[in-house]
Design a protein around this motif. Structure first.
Motif, PDB file in Angstrom:
ATOM      1  N   THR A 144       0.835  -1.200   0.000  1.00 48.35           N
ATOM      2  CA  THR A 144       0.000   0.000   0.000  1.00 48.35           C
ATOM      3  C   THR A 144       0.868   1.246   0.000  1.00 48.35           C
TER       4      THR A 144
ATOM      5  N   THR B 111      -8.808   1.257  -5.569  1.00 49.74           N
ATOM      6  CA  THR B 111      -9.978   0.373  -5.475  1.00 49.74           C
ATOM      7  C   THR B 111      -9.659  -0.816  -4.575  1.00 49.74           C
ATOM      8  N   TYR B 112      -8.450  -1.347  -4.730  1.00 50.38           N
ATOM      9  CA  TYR B 112      -8.010  -2.456  -3.867  1.00 50.38           C
ATOM     10  C   TYR B 112      -7.795  -1.966  -2.437  1.00 50.38           C
ATOM     11  N   HIS B 113      -7.234  -0.780  -2.279  1.00 44.74           N
ATOM     12  CA  HIS B 113      -6.988  -0.250  -0.937  1.00 44.74           C
ATOM     13  C   HIS B 113      -8.291  -0.153  -0.146  1.00 44.74           C
TER      14      HIS B 113
ATOM     15  N   GLU C 292     -11.104  -1.804  -0.621  1.00 45.18           N
ATOM     16  CA  GLU C 292     -11.637  -3.143  -0.342  1.00 45.18           C
ATOM     17  C   GLU C 292     -10.924  -3.768   0.854  1.00 45.18           C
ATOM     18  N   ARG C 293      -9.604  -3.641   0.869  1.00 43.16           N
ATOM     19  CA  ARG C 293      -8.831  -4.258   1.938  1.00 43.16           C
ATOM     20  C   ARG C 293      -9.048  -3.560   3.275  1.00 43.16           C
TER      21      ARG C 293
ATOM     22  N   GLU D 200      -5.387   1.061  -8.228  1.00 48.01           N
ATOM     23  CA  GLU D 200      -4.722   0.677  -6.983  1.00 48.01           C
ATOM     24  C   GLU D 200      -5.596   0.988  -5.777  1.00 48.01           C
TER      25      GLU D 200
END
Length: 240
Positions: free
Chosen positions: A31, A122-124, A126-127, A120
């Motif tokens: 991240t 979008t993943y942050h 979600e996590r 990138e």
């Protein structure tokens, strides 16, 4: 945008080697790397537009604390793992909305940076959202820690949506969204995650301000920059 990602990337990188488990150590490091990459693009563009010969590294390492324009939320200390992930989620949710809006910017360079970064972030989101839910709706202790983190950090959220003359000028030219226009969608997304996490959103709408305009920062930013900038300050213009 560049100062936000720069400051937060350094904060997140402070977990490298000391995260609770190896998987989290790697995830947080990744991240931070994503945010550093975005910083290079934003500050590189800022230096180009400024036209004074300052590149991304110069803007990152040669400015003093009062020259930074990051929101106060990004500079808050890590605290425990729960506080770090709550800070990350509250920022990530806004960050994604901002980037999605910037994809439609009238400035082609800004739109291109946003197009890359949104994948990138979008993943942050979600996590960090899944982690907030898992810890909030976990054990009694994890729930208490997440609620404490939310209570501490929520007063810094409001600054994300404060509009000033610069924001209004950018919005009028179609370069960037009016900050207030993102608030409703932000609240809807955050409320849904907090409900699933069994966390109570604070009632107060009080918002700390000043970081975005450089009027004031917390004492934490100065200490962080001392650590981040010391090598470049000690050996100006050094190269590898």
């Amino acid at each position: 945008m560049g100062d936000n990602t720069l400051v937060l990337s350094h904060r997140v990188s402070e977990w490298c080697g000391v995260a609770p488990v190896l998987e989290e150590d790697i995830a947080l490091a990744n991240t931070a790397l994503d945010l550093i990459g975005q910083t290079q693009l934003w500050l590189g563009l800022a230096g180009e537009i400024e036209g004074k010969g300052r590149d991304a590294d110069t803007l990152a390492f040669r400015r003093d604390v009062w020259d930074f324009r990051n929101v106060l939320l990004a500079e808050q200390p890590n605290g425990d793992f729960g506080q770090t992930m709550m800070r990350q989620y509250l920022f990530d949710t806004w960050h994604l909305l901002q980037l999605k809006a910037l994809k439609g910017s009238s400035n082609a360079q800004i739109a291109a940076i946003a197009e890359k970064a949104v994948k990138e972030v979008t993943y942050h989101v979600e996590r960090s959202g899944d982690t907030v839910i898992g810890l909030g709706d976990g054990t009694e202790e994890s729930h208490q820690r997440m609620q404490k983190a939310l209570d501490r950090l929520w007063p810094y959220v409001g600054e994300l949506f404060v509009s000033d003359a610069v924001d209004q000028a950018l919005s009028a030219k179609g370069i960037a969204p009016e900050p207030t226009s993102l608030r409703e969608e932000y609240d809807t997304a955050v409320n849904a995650v907090l409900a699933e996490a069994t966390l109570t959103r604070p009632d107060s709408d009080f918002a700390h301000q000043g970081g975005k305009t450089g009027v004031r920062h917390t004492e934490h930013l100065g200490h962080m920059l001392t650590e981040m900038q010391w090598l470049q300050r000690a050996y100006p213009d050094a190269t590898w």
